[in-house]
Design an enzyme around this catalytic site. Sequence first.
Site, PDB file in Angstrom:
ATOM      1  N   GLY A   6      -2.029   8.925   4.525  1.00  0.00           N
ATOM      2  CA  GLY A   6      -2.036   9.161   3.088  1.00  0.00           C
ATOM      3  C   GLY A   6      -2.445  10.566   2.713  1.00  0.00           C
ATOM      4  N   SER A  29       4.296  -0.668   4.653  1.00  0.00           N
ATOM      5  CA  SER A  29       3.177  -0.590   3.707  1.00  0.00           C
ATOM      6  C   SER A  29       2.668   0.835   3.514  1.00  0.00           C
ATOM      7  CB  SER A  29       2.026  -1.480   4.179  1.00  0.00           C
ATOM      8  OG  SER A  29       1.488  -1.005   5.404  1.00  0.00           O
ATOM      9  N   ASN A  30       3.059   1.763   4.401  1.00  0.00           N
ATOM     10  CA  ASN A  30       2.642   3.164   4.256  1.00  0.00           C
ATOM     11  C   ASN A  30       3.374   3.873   3.118  1.00  0.00           C
ATOM     12  OD1 ASN A  30       2.691   3.540   7.866  1.00  0.00           O
ATOM     13  ND2 ASN A  30       0.992   2.866   6.573  1.00  0.00           N
ATOM     14  N   GLN A  62       4.068   3.470   0.091  1.00  0.00           N
ATOM     15  CA  GLN A  62       3.538   3.531  -1.272  1.00  0.00           C
ATOM     16  C   GLN A  62       2.758   4.817  -1.519  1.00  0.00           C
ATOM     17  OE1 GLN A  62       0.027   2.897  -1.013  1.00  0.00           O
ATOM     18  NE2 GLN A  62      -0.683   2.499  -3.094  1.00  0.00           N
ATOM     19  N   ARG A  63       2.337   5.489  -0.442  1.00  0.00           N
ATOM     20  CA  ARG A  63       1.513   6.695  -0.607  1.00  0.00           C
ATOM     21  C   ARG A  63       1.852   7.809   0.381  1.00  0.00           C
ATOM     22  NH1 ARG A  63      -0.461   2.711   2.013  1.00  0.00           N
ATOM     23  NH2 ARG A  63      -1.672   2.931   3.929  1.00  0.00           N
ATOM     24  N   CYS A  87      -8.611   0.311   3.931  1.00  0.00           N
ATOM     25  CA  CYS A  87      -7.598   0.520   2.892  1.00  0.00           C
ATOM     26  C   CYS A  87      -6.795  -0.752   2.667  1.00  0.00           C
ATOM     27  CB  CYS A  87      -6.695   1.681   3.319  1.00  0.00           C
ATOM     28  SG  CYS A  87      -5.257   1.954   2.285  1.00  0.00           S
TER      29      CYS A  87
END
Length: 247
Positions: free
Chosen positions: A40, A68-69, A71-72, A188
């Site tokens: 991130g 899922s990574n 998103q950021r 996280c």
Amino acid sequence: MILSDAELERYARHIVLQDIGGAGQARLKAARVVVVGAGGIGSPAIQYIAAAGIGRLILIDDDAVDLSNLQRQTIFGTDDIGQPKVAAAAIAVSRLNPNVVVEMHAVRIGPDNAADLIAGADVVLDGCDNFTTRLVVTDACLAARIPLVSAAVGQFEGQLGVFRGWEADKPCYRCFVGNDPDRPEASCADQGVLGAMTGLLGSLAALEVIRAITGFGDDSAGKLLLVDALAFRFRTITLPKDPGCTC
């Protein structure tokens, strides 16, 4: 370092800045920067460091891109899922700025390899996601006398510091967090994080890398920037050197 005509045009907006200029841009071209963690924080930091014209960029991360990574971690796209993060990030850097030499290490940095991985670096940026790794990195940077830019995020908050603990009046990272700050339950995945917060802190971390190399503005070492998105607030505090620090 001599800048080509193409580089003079590429970095023109830096070069016209009085506090950077051609000399500062040449220092960026000559510099070696290590980024620990291509997640991130590393994602935007890598992009802005590469765009700034760093000569050699060393990427350290043993993880692969996950859905899922995305998103950021905006350096990656859907097609990168399953690929090693350092490899996908290196491809993104080559598209952004082919002048940057990228060195990839798809390994977990630890006490046995940290000194070798950061050797020769002008600055190390740590954006990893656990304190065990952060303490390994800070110890290696302190031993090698390499400035450490450390950034972290959680939910709607972030923090950023620059550490040169070998100097008499400057704290190291352990002066700030102590020796055993890890909280395994505070991940996280469990607590969540606002994607744009990682972009903000990663960009600020890249700015501090550039400051450390070119020397523009005030010295930020020994200070901690705290960002609270819920309260729309930025604060800067001074970190004292801990006389009882084990380092």
